[in-house]
Design a protein around this motif. Structure first.
Motif, short mmCIF file in Angstrom:
data_model
loop_
_atom_site.label_atom_id
_atom_site.label_comp_id
_atom_site.label_asym_id
_atom_site.label_seq_id
_atom_site.Cartn_x
_atom_site.Cartn_y
_atom_site.Cartn_z
N VAL A 4 55.11 9.21 19.45
CA VAL A 4 54.40 9.72 18.27
C VAL A 4 52.96 9.23 18.26
CG1 VAL A 4 54.33 9.71 15.76
CG2 VAL A 4 56.52 9.94 16.93
N GLN A 8 49.76 11.64 18.61
CA GLN A 8 48.81 11.65 17.50
C GLN A 8 47.42 11.28 18.00
OE1 GLN A 8 49.75 9.07 14.21
NE2 GLN A 8 48.53 10.30 12.83
N GLU A 63 55.11 16.90 3.70
CA GLU A 63 54.89 16.51 5.10
C GLU A 63 53.62 15.68 5.26
OE1 GLU A 63 57.08 16.67 7.50
OE2 GLU A 63 58.44 17.68 6.14
N SER A 70 56.16 11.98 9.86
CA SER A 70 55.46 13.26 10.02
C SER A 70 53.96 13.04 9.96
CB SER A 70 55.84 14.22 8.89
OG SER A 70 57.19 14.56 8.96
N VAL A 87 48.68 21.89 12.77
CA VAL A 87 50.03 21.67 13.29
C VAL A 87 50.64 20.50 12.51
CG1 VAL A 87 49.24 20.16 15.16
CG2 VAL A 87 51.45 21.29 15.35
N VAL A 89 53.88 17.91 12.75
CA VAL A 89 54.88 17.41 13.69
C VAL A 89 55.62 16.23 13.07
CG1 VAL A 89 53.64 18.19 15.74
CG2 VAL A 89 53.24 15.90 14.87
N ARG A 90 56.80 15.97 13.60
CA ARG A 90 57.62 14.84 13.14
C ARG A 90 58.23 14.16 14.35
NH1 ARG A 90 61.93 16.37 8.94
NH2 ARG A 90 60.06 16.58 7.67
N LEU A 96 59.21 14.50 19.76
CA LEU A 96 58.26 14.98 18.77
C LEU A 96 58.59 16.42 18.48
CD1 LEU A 96 55.78 13.84 17.30
CD2 LEU A 96 54.39 14.97 19.00
N HIS A 97 58.90 16.72 17.23
CA HIS A 97 59.28 18.08 16.83
C HIS A 97 58.11 18.78 16.16
CE1 HIS A 97 63.71 17.75 17.40
NE2 HIS A 97 63.38 16.48 17.42
N ILE A 98 57.80 19.98 16.63
CA ILE A 98 56.78 20.79 15.98
C ILE A 98 57.44 21.48 14.80
CG2 ILE A 98 55.20 22.73 16.22
CD1 ILE A 98 55.04 22.00 19.22
N VAL A 101 53.02 25.43 12.88
CA VAL A 101 51.72 25.59 13.53
C VAL A 101 51.18 26.96 13.17
CG1 VAL A 101 52.73 26.41 15.71
CG2 VAL A 101 50.46 25.40 15.72
#
Length: 107
Positions: A4, A8, A63, A70, A87, A89-90, A96-98, A101
């Motif tokens: 993450v 980031q 979020e 997130s 975008v 993300v978490r 890492l989940h999108i 977007v």
């Protein structure tokens, strides 16, 4: 959570000189920034035109502020630095989940 932090860092970094590769820094500057409350209005405009079932303002705010796993990155470009994309993300374990977007249709 190493992944993450790495992603980031990558998403929020600008190019070496802070602009796009075209060379005209005044009109083509592209910046990747962490999403913030000041971006909310522009995010919602893009969200509404991008999706049949857009996120609500509450979902975006959640979020941005409620989930420590997130984060959002926004892209601002051009002379006026308008928000052109974002975008959300978490981080989940080592993934890492999108989540969401979108790109401003005019771009």
């Amino acid at each position: 959570m190493k992944i993450v932090g790495a992603v980031q860092s990558l998403l929020t970094r600008t190019s070496k000189n802070g602009s796009s590769r075209r060379g005209d820094e005044s009109s083509s500057r592209v910046r990747f920034l962490p999403g913030s409350i000041s971006d909310l209005e522009e995010i919602m405009v893009i969200e509404q035109v991008s999706y049949s079932f857009p996120w609500t303002e509450g979902m975006v705010l959640s979020e941005l502020f409620d989930n420590p796993l997130s984060f959002a990155t926004v892209v601002r470009a051009g002379e006026d630095q308008i928000l052109t994309a974002y975008v959300f993300v978490r981080g989940v374990l080592d993934e890492l989940h999108i989540l969401n977007v979108a790109v401003r249709p005019q771009c």
